[in-house]
Motif scaffolding. Sequence first.
Motif, mmCIF file in Angstrom:
data_model
loop_
_atom_site.group_PDB
_atom_site.id
_atom_site.type_symbol
_atom_site.label_atom_id
_atom_site.label_comp_id
_atom_site.label_asym_id
_atom_site.label_seq_id
_atom_site.Cartn_x
_atom_site.Cartn_y
_atom_site.Cartn_z
ATOM 1 N N ASP A 43 -25.372 22.062 -27.205
ATOM 2 C CA ASP A 43 -25.980 22.155 -25.754
ATOM 3 C C ASP A 43 -24.559 20.882 -25.700
ATOM 4 O OD1 ASP A 43 -26.093 22.127 -23.284
ATOM 5 O OD2 ASP A 43 -27.999 21.905 -23.801
ATOM 6 N N MET A 44 -24.105 21.122 -24.510
ATOM 7 C CA MET A 44 -23.268 19.528 -23.827
ATOM 8 C C MET A 44 -22.381 18.891 -24.894
ATOM 9 S SD MET A 44 -25.794 18.750 -21.405
ATOM 10 C CE MET A 44 -24.316 17.177 -20.796
ATOM 11 N N ILE A 45 -21.359 19.747 -25.826
ATOM 12 C CA ILE A 45 -21.435 19.023 -26.938
ATOM 13 C C ILE A 45 -19.183 18.947 -26.640
ATOM 14 C CG2 ILE A 45 -22.490 19.759 -28.740
ATOM 15 C CD1 ILE A 45 -20.838 22.423 -29.207
ATOM 16 N N GLY A 46 -18.751 19.409 -25.124
ATOM 17 C CA GLY A 46 -17.670 18.973 -24.830
ATOM 18 C C GLY A 46 -16.913 17.876 -24.720
ATOM 19 N N ASP A 47 -18.318 16.729 -24.136
ATOM 20 C CA ASP A 47 -17.950 15.105 -23.353
ATOM 21 C C ASP A 47 -16.496 14.426 -24.569
ATOM 22 O OD1 ASP A 47 -17.645 12.815 -23.289
ATOM 23 O OD2 ASP A 47 -19.999 12.313 -23.268
ATOM 24 N N ARG A 48 -15.869 14.027 -24.089
ATOM 25 C CA ARG A 48 -14.506 13.633 -24.079
ATOM 26 C C ARG A 48 -14.898 12.250 -24.739
ATOM 27 N NH1 ARG A 48 -9.612 12.579 -21.009
ATOM 28 N NH2 ARG A 48 -9.605 11.095 -22.977
ATOM 29 N N ASP A 49 -16.245 11.620 -24.877
ATOM 30 C CA ASP A 49 -16.674 10.222 -25.282
ATOM 31 C C ASP A 49 -17.767 10.742 -26.031
ATOM 32 O OD1 ASP A 49 -17.508 7.528 -25.951
ATOM 33 O OD2 ASP A 49 -18.290 6.928 -24.040
ATOM 34 N N LEU A 50 -18.201 11.541 -27.442
ATOM 35 C CA LEU A 50 -19.057 12.320 -27.771
ATOM 36 C C LEU A 50 -19.303 11.451 -28.422
ATOM 37 C CD1 LEU A 50 -20.347 15.622 -28.390
ATOM 38 C CD2 LEU A 50 -18.226 15.115 -30.651
ATOM 39 N N GLY A 51 -21.063 11.748 -28.524
ATOM 40 C CA GLY A 51 -22.189 10.765 -29.321
ATOM 41 C C GLY A 51 -23.200 11.702 -29.094
ATOM 42 N N ILE A 52 -23.633 11.566 -30.342
ATOM 43 C CA ILE A 52 -24.401 12.728 -30.139
ATOM 44 C C ILE A 52 -25.528 12.135 -31.482
ATOM 45 C CG2 ILE A 52 -25.632 14.674 -31.201
ATOM 46 C CD1 ILE A 52 -22.626 15.952 -30.944
#
Length: 296
Positions: free
Chosen positions: A193-202
Motif C-alpha cells: 500500500d502506498m509504495i510509490g513514494d519517491r522518497d520511500l521509507g517503509i
Amino acid sequence: MVFSVFFAISALAVVGPFAAFGQQARGFDSSRAWEHLRQFVAIGPRPSGSPAIEQSRKYIKDQLAAIGLKTVEQAWDDQTPLGRVHMVNLIATIPGASRNRIAITGHYDTKLFREFRFVGASDGGSSAAFLIEIARALKARKNAVTMEIVFLDGEEAVIEWRGNDHTYGSRHYVEVAQREKTLPSLKAMILVDMIGDRDLGIRRDSNSTKWLTDIVWNAAASLKLSNYFLPAPTTVEDDHLPFIAAGVPSVDIIDLDYDAWHTQRDTLDAVSARSLQVVGDVLLAALPQIEARISR
Ligand SMILES: [Zn+2]
C-alpha cells in the motif's frame, strides 16, 4: 522532479542486463509497473462504485489476460455511510507445487474527494500497478506454493476512517473465505500500500505478524535496501487487519510517511519507478523463505 524520474528509469534500463546476468533471468520490472501506474493515473479519480474504477478493472483484467492469467471477480454491494456501493475484488491464481497459498494483495480504489481531483498515484495506483507486474514475475517463476494476487476494492473510507467505513474489500474477502472454509490453505498474506513514494521509507508495522515482517526486512537488509525498509516501528490500520483477526499471518508494506497523502499532490511527480523496483526486489527475495516457512 520529472528529470529525476526519467533518470531513475534510464539508470534501471542501463543496470538491468548486468543485474540479470548470472541470476534468475526474470524479476520484477519496474518500467512495466510504472506504465501501469501511469495508466491508472490517466483514468483519473477511481473511487469505489464509479465508472472510472470499472475502467480500472477492465485494464487490470486485460493486462492479466495478456500474461495468461484468468481474473475471478468477487462482487458484492456493501452498505456505506453514503448508501449501497457496488464493489469488486479481483483475484488471479498462479498454481504452485503445493495448494497452500500466499496472497499478495493491495487496494486499487482511490479515496473519494469532491473538493479536489484526487488521482492517487501512490495511494491506490502504486499497489494496483505493482500487483499486475508481480503477477507477471510470479507467472514466470517456479513457485513452491500457490500464489494468489488479490486486487482489493473499498480500502478507503467513503467519508472518514472510523467504525466500519474502511477496508470493505478485505473484510469481504475474509468473510467469503470463512464461509467457504478456504482460509486454512491461506498460509500468509502480503499487503502492499502506498509504495510509490519517491522518497520511500517503509517502517515496520507492529500490527503485522512478527516472523513474516522479519523475513521481509531481513531480505531488504540482504539486498542492502535497509535505507528504504527502515528498522523504525509504526502501527498501521489497513487491509491486513481482517486477515490477522482471522488467524492469517500478514505483513503490511506501506509508506505512510508521504507528504502528498490524500491531497491533490498525490500525482506522478510524487512517485517513482525506483520505489516500485525496491519493493518488487525485496518481495521476490523474501518469497523463498516465506515458502520454506509455511511448507514445513
Ligand atoms: Zn488512502
